[in-house]
Design a protein around this motif. Structure first.
Motif, PDB file in Angstrom:
ATOM      1  N   THR A 109      34.694  -8.726   9.044  1.00  0.00           N
ATOM      2  CA  THR A 109      35.031  -7.435   8.439  1.00  0.00           C
ATOM      3  C   THR A 109      35.120  -6.380   9.528  1.00  0.00           C
ATOM      4  O   THR A 109      34.824  -6.653  10.685  1.00  0.00           O
ATOM      5  CB  THR A 109      33.952  -7.058   7.386  1.00  0.00           C
ATOM      6  OG1 THR A 109      34.364  -5.863   6.731  1.00  0.00           O
ATOM      7  CG2 THR A 109      32.594  -6.825   8.030  1.00  0.00           C
ATOM      8  N   PRO A 112      36.070   0.189   7.337  1.00  0.00           N
ATOM      9  CA  PRO A 112      37.274   0.752   6.724  1.00  0.00           C
ATOM     10  C   PRO A 112      37.370   2.263   6.922  1.00  0.00           C
ATOM     11  O   PRO A 112      36.348   2.939   7.015  1.00  0.00           O
ATOM     12  CB  PRO A 112      37.120   0.406   5.235  1.00  0.00           C
ATOM     13  CG  PRO A 112      35.755  -0.122   5.034  1.00  0.00           C
ATOM     14  CD  PRO A 112      35.069  -0.269   6.358  1.00  0.00           C
ATOM     15  N   VAL A 128      27.223  11.676   2.801  1.00  0.00           N
ATOM     16  CA  VAL A 128      26.641  10.407   3.265  1.00  0.00           C
ATOM     17  C   VAL A 128      26.135  10.562   4.707  1.00  0.00           C
ATOM     18  O   VAL A 128      25.128   9.973   5.081  1.00  0.00           O
ATOM     19  CB  VAL A 128      27.641   9.232   3.063  1.00  0.00           C
ATOM     20  CG1 VAL A 128      28.573   9.050   4.224  1.00  0.00           C
ATOM     21  CG2 VAL A 128      26.900   7.933   2.774  1.00  0.00           C
ATOM     22  N   LEU A 132      22.478   9.596   6.153  1.00  0.00           N
ATOM     23  CA  LEU A 132      22.214   8.813   7.373  1.00  0.00           C
ATOM     24  C   LEU A 132      21.296   9.594   8.323  1.00  0.00           C
ATOM     25  O   LEU A 132      20.431   9.008   8.977  1.00  0.00           O
ATOM     26  CB  LEU A 132      23.518   8.438   8.086  1.00  0.00           C
ATOM     27  CG  LEU A 132      24.499   7.557   7.293  1.00  0.00           C
ATOM     28  CD1 LEU A 132      25.706   7.185   8.152  1.00  0.00           C
ATOM     29  CD2 LEU A 132      23.824   6.303   6.761  1.00  0.00           C
ATOM     30  N   GLY A 156      30.908   4.427  -2.122  1.00  0.00           N
ATOM     31  CA  GLY A 156      31.276   4.089  -0.742  1.00  0.00           C
ATOM     32  C   GLY A 156      31.051   2.634  -0.395  1.00  0.00           C
ATOM     33  O   GLY A 156      31.548   2.148   0.623  1.00  0.00           O
ATOM     34  N   HIS A 162      26.512  -2.883   5.217  1.00  0.00           N
ATOM     35  CA  HIS A 162      25.438  -2.447   6.133  1.00  0.00           C
ATOM     36  C   HIS A 162      24.040  -2.797   5.631  1.00  0.00           C
ATOM     37  O   HIS A 162      23.064  -2.411   6.247  1.00  0.00           O
ATOM     38  CB  HIS A 162      25.525  -0.937   6.384  1.00  0.00           C
ATOM     39  CG  HIS A 162      26.705  -0.540   7.215  1.00  0.00           C
ATOM     40  ND1 HIS A 162      26.722  -0.637   8.590  1.00  0.00           N
ATOM     41  CD2 HIS A 162      27.928  -0.065   6.866  1.00  0.00           C
ATOM     42  CE1 HIS A 162      27.889  -0.217   9.049  1.00  0.00           C
ATOM     43  NE2 HIS A 162      28.650   0.131   8.026  1.00  0.00           N
ATOM     44  N   TYR A 172      27.826 -10.254   9.591  1.00  0.00           N
ATOM     45  CA  TYR A 172      29.054  -9.447   9.583  1.00  0.00           C
ATOM     46  C   TYR A 172      29.223  -8.662  10.886  1.00  0.00           C
ATOM     47  O   TYR A 172      30.258  -8.043  11.092  1.00  0.00           O
ATOM     48  CB  TYR A 172      29.033  -8.405   8.454  1.00  0.00           C
ATOM     49  CG  TYR A 172      28.840  -8.928   7.058  1.00  0.00           C
ATOM     50  CD1 TYR A 172      29.115 -10.254   6.731  1.00  0.00           C
ATOM     51  CD2 TYR A 172      28.402  -8.082   6.041  1.00  0.00           C
ATOM     52  CE1 TYR A 172      28.928 -10.720   5.439  1.00  0.00           C
ATOM     53  CE2 TYR A 172      28.218  -8.541   4.745  1.00  0.00           C
ATOM     54  CZ  TYR A 172      28.471  -9.864   4.458  1.00  0.00           C
ATOM     55  OH  TYR A 172      28.288 -10.302   3.181  1.00  0.00           O
ATOM     56  N   LEU A 177      22.413   1.552  10.511  1.00  0.00           N
ATOM     57  CA  LEU A 177      22.760   2.972  10.404  1.00  0.00           C
ATOM     58  C   LEU A 177      21.499   3.826  10.429  1.00  0.00           C
ATOM     59  O   LEU A 177      21.466   4.924   9.895  1.00  0.00           O
ATOM     60  CB  LEU A 177      23.570   3.220   9.117  1.00  0.00           C
ATOM     61  CG  LEU A 177      24.884   2.439   9.035  1.00  0.00           C
ATOM     62  CD1 LEU A 177      25.593   2.714   7.716  1.00  0.00           C
ATOM     63  CD2 LEU A 177      25.804   2.773  10.208  1.00  0.00           C
ATOM     64  N   LEU A 183      26.297   2.289  18.056  1.00  0.00           N
ATOM     65  CA  LEU A 183      27.471   1.705  18.704  1.00  0.00           C
ATOM     66  C   LEU A 183      28.401   2.829  19.166  1.00  0.00           C
ATOM     67  O   LEU A 183      28.769   2.913  20.323  1.00  0.00           O
ATOM     68  CB  LEU A 183      28.165   0.774  17.695  1.00  0.00           C
ATOM     69  CG  LEU A 183      29.292  -0.141  18.138  1.00  0.00           C
ATOM     70  CD1 LEU A 183      28.911  -0.954  19.364  1.00  0.00           C
ATOM     71  CD2 LEU A 183      29.667  -1.072  16.986  1.00  0.00           C
ATOM     72  N   TYR A 184      28.763   3.729  18.258  1.00  0.00           N
ATOM     73  CA  TYR A 184      29.679   4.834  18.581  1.00  0.00           C
ATOM     74  C   TYR A 184      28.946   6.169  18.699  1.00  0.00           C
ATOM     75  O   TYR A 184      29.421   7.082  19.362  1.00  0.00           O
ATOM     76  CB  TYR A 184      30.771   4.950  17.520  1.00  0.00           C
ATOM     77  CG  TYR A 184      31.639   3.717  17.435  1.00  0.00           C
ATOM     78  CD1 TYR A 184      32.743   3.550  18.275  1.00  0.00           C
ATOM     79  CD2 TYR A 184      31.338   2.684  16.549  1.00  0.00           C
ATOM     80  CE1 TYR A 184      33.521   2.408  18.212  1.00  0.00           C
ATOM     81  CE2 TYR A 184      32.110   1.541  16.477  1.00  0.00           C
ATOM     82  CZ  TYR A 184      33.197   1.407  17.315  1.00  0.00           C
ATOM     83  OH  TYR A 184      33.959   0.265  17.260  1.00  0.00           O
ATOM     84  N   SER A 194      33.467   8.018  12.258  1.00  0.00           N
ATOM     85  CA  SER A 194      33.420   6.580  11.927  1.00  0.00           C
ATOM     86  C   SER A 194      33.842   6.356  10.482  1.00  0.00           C
ATOM     87  O   SER A 194      34.570   5.415  10.169  1.00  0.00           O
ATOM     88  CB  SER A 194      32.001   6.023  12.123  1.00  0.00           C
ATOM     89  OG  SER A 194      31.646   5.990  13.495  1.00  0.00           O
ATOM     90  N   HIS A 200      37.139  -0.451  14.791  1.00  0.00           N
ATOM     91  CA  HIS A 200      37.583  -1.839  14.942  1.00  0.00           C
ATOM     92  C   HIS A 200      37.357  -2.299  16.382  1.00  0.00           C
ATOM     93  O   HIS A 200      38.313  -2.543  17.120  1.00  0.00           O
ATOM     94  CB  HIS A 200      39.070  -1.988  14.589  1.00  0.00           C
ATOM     95  CG  HIS A 200      39.491  -1.106  13.443  1.00  0.00           C
ATOM     96  ND1 HIS A 200      39.355  -1.499  12.132  1.00  0.00           N
ATOM     97  CD2 HIS A 200      39.991   0.156  13.415  1.00  0.00           C
ATOM     98  CE1 HIS A 200      39.774  -0.506  11.338  1.00  0.00           C
ATOM     99  NE2 HIS A 200      40.158   0.504  12.092  1.00  0.00           N
ATOM    100  N   GLY A 201      36.116  -2.377  16.801  1.00  0.00           N
ATOM    101  CA  GLY A 201      35.800  -2.740  18.185  1.00  0.00           C
ATOM    102  C   GLY A 201      36.287  -4.147  18.540  1.00  0.00           C
ATOM    103  O   GLY A 201      36.220  -5.055  17.709  1.00  0.00           O
TER     104      GLY A 201
END
Ligand code: HEC
Ligand code: HEC
Length: 241
Positions: A109, A112, A128, A132, A156, A162, A172, A177, A183-184, A194, A200-201
């Motif tokens: 995956t 999205p 959201v 987080l 969502g 996650h 996956y 989170l 990661l980013y 994000s 899409h790494g």
């Protein structure tokens, strides 16, 4: 005289070649756990893996395995693995890559573009993000976070990828989170991006470039270095990727 010197050189070269072949044989034949438990063999794997890392990987993954949030390259120095820290799993990632285009690549995956596709609104995304922030222990807006929690588990569908506890799913390759390793990035603007655009790494596949023993040595090196700061310096940073 010259003939004798040449013969000595030839014998030495042969000895090195046999030693290398023997090492390759031992590294590939033994179970990774057996190698990890054998200090001498693990040391030799690390000695083989580290310069390969500098040559092929440091351009993206960083001279000290620190990764790059700007490019979505994970921080491997803090032992926070998207796909787990089992040598066999790491080896598989190196062989086939992540979203690399190789048919065996890790590609269950990706993230999205939830706002762009209209699945959630911009307001939902901001809510959201506050949720987080709350999970990460940062300051947050109470009523937005309350709405954001509902987005997480309902509209969502975040929990689906996650996990219920937002700690990510190794199968996956979804990042946790909850921080503290991102990661980013875990600041509001990056979190929002994000969710807005998706992510899409890509890590390349190495199966056609490196020998099996080199890939195994790299996997053993990365897992060892992720757990031990002293092993992290991949000496010179090579290329800019
Ligand atoms: C279909 C599965 C899927 C869904 C649904 C999903 N995500 Fe993701 N998300 C991912 C994957 C996979 C990644 C990692 C992408 C990568 O490696 O480039 C990711 C990455 C992220 C990141 C980047 C984290 C970091 O460490 O920088 C954030 C933030 C995020 N997702 C938040 C959310 C939120 C909030 C929702 C719900 C509104 C959500 N995701 C829904 C699969 C999903
Ligand atoms: C072009 C840049 C690039 C190069 C070169 C590269 N990688 Fe990656 N690598 C990435 C990115 C980006 C990710 C994260 C992909 C994602 O979002 O899931 C990654 C992820 C990984 C992971 C998964 C880590 C985890 O958390 O589970 C491993 C292992 C890995 N790379 C090993 C390597 C090795 C070994 C090399 C060199 C032989 C290498 N990579 C070269 C960009 C690169």
């Amino acid at each position: 005289m010259a003939g004798a010197a040449l013969a000595v050189l030839a014998v030495a070269a042969l000895a090195i070649w046999i030693d290398h072949r023997d090492l390759a044989d031992r590294l590939l034949r033994q179970q990774p756990q057996v190698i990890q438990a054998n200090a001498e063999l693990l040391h030799r794997a690390i000695t083989m893996g580290r310069p390969l890392y500098s040559k092929h990987c440091a351009g993206c993954h960083g001279g000290e395995l620190e990764g790059s949030a700007a490019r979505g390259v994970p921080d491997l120095a803090r032992n926070a693995w998207l796909y787990g820290n089992d040598v066999v799993d790491v080896e598989r990632t190196i062989l086939y890559g992540i979203r690399s285009g190789h048919p065996k690549a890790r590609n269950v995956t990706d993230m999205p573009a939830l706002v762009r596709t209209g699945q959630i609104t911009q307001g939902d995304a901001h809510d959201v993000v506050e949720y987080l922030q709350k999970l990460a222990g940062a300051s947050f807006d109470q009523s937005m976070a309350e709405r954001g929690r509902k987005i997480y588990y309902d509209k969502g569908n975040c929990y689906d990828c996650h996990a219920d506890d937002a700690r990510g799913v190794i199968d996956y390759g979804t990042p946790p989170l909850t921080g503290p390793v991102w990661l980013y990035g875990g600041d509001r603007a990056t979190l929002y991006r994000s969710i807005l655009d998706g992510r899409h790494g890509i890590c390349p596949a190495w199966v056609d470039t490196l020998e099996p023993v080199q890939i195994r040595a790299l996997a053993l090196y990365l897992v060892a270095a992720g757990a031990d700061r002293r092993l992290q310096t991949g000496n010179s940073r090579v290329g800019s990727g």
